[in-house]
Design a protein around this motif. Structure first.
Motif, PDB file in Angstrom:
ATOM      1  N   LEU A   9       0.842  -1.193   0.000  1.00 33.11           N
ATOM      2  CA  LEU A   9       0.000   0.000   0.000  1.00 33.11           C
ATOM      3  C   LEU A   9       0.877   1.243   0.000  1.00 33.11           C
ATOM      4  CD1 LEU A   9      -2.679  -1.075   2.637  1.00 33.11           C
ATOM      5  CD2 LEU A   9      -2.906  -1.048   0.139  1.00 33.11           C
ATOM      6  N   LYS A  10       0.364   2.315  -0.574  1.00 33.04           N
ATOM      7  CA  LYS A  10       1.099   3.576  -0.637  1.00 33.04           C
ATOM      8  C   LYS A  10       0.561   4.512   0.442  1.00 33.04           C
ATOM      9  CE  LYS A  10       2.083   3.147  -5.535  1.00 33.04           C
ATOM     10  NZ  LYS A  10       1.759   3.661  -6.869  1.00 33.04           N
ATOM     11  N   PHE A  11       1.233   4.503   1.584  1.00 32.02           N
ATOM     12  CA  PHE A  11       0.879   5.375   2.687  1.00 32.02           C
ATOM     13  C   PHE A  11       1.473   6.758   2.431  1.00 32.02           C
ATOM     14  CE2 PHE A  11       0.755   1.060   4.291  1.00 32.02           C
ATOM     15  CZ  PHE A  11      -0.425   1.040   5.012  1.00 32.02           C
ATOM     16  N   ASP A  12       0.851   7.805   2.978  1.00 32.43           N
ATOM     17  CA  ASP A  12       1.374   9.157   2.800  1.00 32.43           C
ATOM     18  C   ASP A  12       2.611   9.351   3.681  1.00 32.43           C
ATOM     19  OD1 ASP A  12       0.511   9.759   5.406  1.00 32.43           O
ATOM     20  OD2 ASP A  12      -1.161  11.017   4.747  1.00 32.43           O
ATOM     21  N   ILE A  55      -3.190   6.123   5.222  1.00 37.12           N
ATOM     22  CA  ILE A  55      -3.909   5.913   3.972  1.00 37.12           C
ATOM     23  C   ILE A  55      -5.388   6.193   4.244  1.00 37.12           C
ATOM     24  CG2 ILE A  55      -4.258   3.414   4.373  1.00 37.12           C
ATOM     25  CD1 ILE A  55      -3.764   2.994   1.346  1.00 37.12           C
ATOM     26  N   TRP A  64      -8.718   7.591   8.599  1.00 32.07           N
ATOM     27  CA  TRP A  64      -7.354   7.233   8.233  1.00 32.07           C
ATOM     28  C   TRP A  64      -6.939   5.926   8.894  1.00 32.07           C
ATOM     29  CZ3 TRP A  64      -5.102  10.135   4.569  1.00 32.07           C
ATOM     30  CH2 TRP A  64      -5.658  11.387   4.318  1.00 32.07           C
ATOM     31  N   ARG A  80      -3.293   1.982  -5.236  1.00 30.28           N
ATOM     32  CA  ARG A  80      -2.940   1.402  -3.936  1.00 30.28           C
ATOM     33  C   ARG A  80      -2.744   2.469  -2.859  1.00 30.28           C
ATOM     34  NH1 ARG A  80      -2.830  -3.829  -4.731  1.00 30.28           N
ATOM     35  NH2 ARG A  80      -1.943  -4.394  -2.721  1.00 30.28           N
ATOM     36  N   ASP A  81      -3.420   3.649  -3.053  1.00 29.85           N
ATOM     37  CA  ASP A  81      -3.274   4.722  -2.080  1.00 29.85           C
ATOM     38  C   ASP A  81      -4.584   5.105  -1.395  1.00 29.85           C
ATOM     39  OD1 ASP A  81      -4.521   6.037  -4.185  1.00 29.85           O
ATOM     40  OD2 ASP A  81      -2.977   7.573  -4.401  1.00 29.85           O
ATOM     41  N   CYS A  82      -5.577   4.236  -1.504  1.00 29.83           N
ATOM     42  CA  CYS A  82      -6.862   4.466  -0.866  1.00 29.83           C
ATOM     43  C   CYS A  82      -7.550   3.114  -0.666  1.00 29.83           C
ATOM     44  CB  CYS A  82      -7.731   5.378  -1.730  1.00 29.83           C
ATOM     45  SG  CYS A  82      -9.283   5.878  -0.949  1.00 29.83           S
TER      46      CYS A  82
END
Length: 119
Positions: A8-11, A16, A33, A80-82
């Motif tokens: 996953l692409k977490f901030d 996420i 979140w 993969r960011d949500c």
């Protein structure tokens, strides 16, 4: 193929966005979140766990209110960011005692409340 939360692409804060949607009706209930541990806890327990940015702590939905969210299915968007969480919601999802956090519409430039609190 096994799901790997590390994909996953977490901030930059390690978070996420997760959208909670009623699995039966399709109604969008809220957005909150999650961090990697919240994702893992949710998958392990079936009870939706978020990360509270204001309290800097895990938040198991319904733990204090009784308005529990049970995970039916977790979906990952194409980037993969949500996350989309298909859930079974007990009681209101919103802290304002409304079914959904999305109770304000913008119509003709004005805000209109479209959903009353649940009784």
């Amino acid at each position: 193929m096994a799901f790997d939360p590390a994909t996953l692409k977490f901030d930059m804060n390690g978070l996420i966005p997760a959208i909670a949607q009623d699995a039966a009706s399709g109604e969008v209930l809220m957005m909150a979140w999650m961090n990697a541990e919240a994702v893992a806890r949710t998958l392990a327990t079936g009870r939706v766990t978020y990360w509270s940015r204001s309290r800097q702590a895990f938040w198991v939905k319904g733990e204090s209110s009784g308005h529990v969210q049970r995970l039916v299915e977790m979906r990952v968007d194409c980037d993969r960011d949500c996350l989309l969480l298909l859930i079974e919601q007990q009681g209101p999802a919103c802290h304002t005692n409304r079914r959904s956090c999305f109770y304000t519409a913008v119509r003709d430039g004005a805000e209109v409340e479209i959903m009353a609190p649940m009784v």
